[in-house]
Design a protein around this motif. Structure first.
Motif, short mmCIF file in Angstrom:
data_model
loop_
_atom_site.label_atom_id
_atom_site.label_comp_id
_atom_site.label_asym_id
_atom_site.label_seq_id
_atom_site.Cartn_x
_atom_site.Cartn_y
_atom_site.Cartn_z
N TYR A 87 -27.48 0.33 25.37
CA TYR A 87 -26.58 -0.75 25.01
C TYR A 87 -25.65 -1.52 26.30
O TYR A 87 -26.24 -1.64 27.54
CB TYR A 87 -25.70 -0.41 23.92
N TRP A 88 -24.68 -2.11 26.29
CA TRP A 88 -23.88 -2.68 27.33
C TRP A 88 -23.39 -1.76 28.35
O TRP A 88 -23.55 -1.74 29.66
CB TRP A 88 -22.68 -3.45 26.70
N ASN A 113 -33.51 -6.14 29.50
CA ASN A 113 -32.44 -5.81 28.40
C ASN A 113 -31.37 -6.90 28.47
O ASN A 113 -30.78 -6.95 27.27
CB ASN A 113 -31.88 -4.42 28.94
N PHE A 117 -30.14 -8.59 24.92
CA PHE A 117 -28.97 -8.19 24.54
C PHE A 117 -28.18 -9.55 24.23
O PHE A 117 -27.86 -9.79 23.07
CB PHE A 117 -28.12 -7.42 25.49
N SER A 120 -29.99 -10.94 21.01
CA SER A 120 -29.36 -10.22 19.80
C SER A 120 -28.41 -10.89 18.99
O SER A 120 -27.87 -10.65 17.99
CB SER A 120 -29.15 -8.70 20.06
N TRP A 140 -37.17 -3.99 21.88
CA TRP A 140 -36.26 -2.86 22.57
C TRP A 140 -36.98 -1.62 22.54
O TRP A 140 -37.07 -0.85 23.76
CB TRP A 140 -34.96 -2.67 21.81
#
Length: 169
Positions: A87-88, A113, A117, A120, A140
């Protein structure tokens, strides 16, 4: 009685002489034993210093090996690619790792990514976004598998465009 006193006095003098001689012998033995113990303590001190020096050298070697291994992990593009999928926070850590020692594979997955992201955020759209969210999740997973294998595989959702759009990374 004077003769008895004289004999008693002589016996007493002999006994005092024997006690003095015994005390001298005991003092010599104590002194000798103290000297031996001091020598043993010096020897143990030398051994302890040698052991401490060996331990310090081993610790230095282990620390050097760890530092070399850590540099290898941080410079490996595959690890950057894998971490960028978390994730972030993982993406930011991977970005920092890749900025210190850029690798083609690490940069590739950073761009992939970032695109996924950002894409998303469209998943918040009712119904259509939910389907898009599932597609993004599948993309992903495929991207993560590619990073684990160490291969550059663009995602089926705009993967090549992500590479063009974010080529500054």
């Amino acid at each position: 009685m004077s003769e008895d006193n004289k004999n008693l006095s002589d016996d007493l003098d002999d006994m005092i002489g024997d006690v003095k001689e015994g005390a001298k012998k005991a003092g010599k033995k104590i002194s000798q034993k103290a000297s031996e113990l001091a020598d043993d303590a010096k020897e143990l001190s030398k051994e302890a210093k040698e052991k401490a020096s060996e331990f310090a050298n081993e610790a230095k070697e282990k620390a050097s090996e760890f530092a070399d291994e850590a540099k290898e992990v941080f410079s490996d593009g595959k690890n950057v690619g894998i971490i960028s999928h978390i994730y972030w926070i993982g993406w930011i850590i991977a970005l920092i790792m890749n900025s210190n020692n850029k690798s083609e594979l690490g940069s590739f997955y950073l761009r992939q990514n970032l695109g996924l992201f950002l894409l998303s955020f469209l998943a918040w759209i009712p119904f259509l976004g939910w389907l898009l969210g599932i597609a993004i999740f599948v993309a992903w997973i495929i991207s993560l598998i590619g990073a684990l294998s160490g291969q550059k595989k663009p995602t089926f959702l705009l993967g090549n465009q992500f590479q063009e759009w974010f080529k500054a990374l």
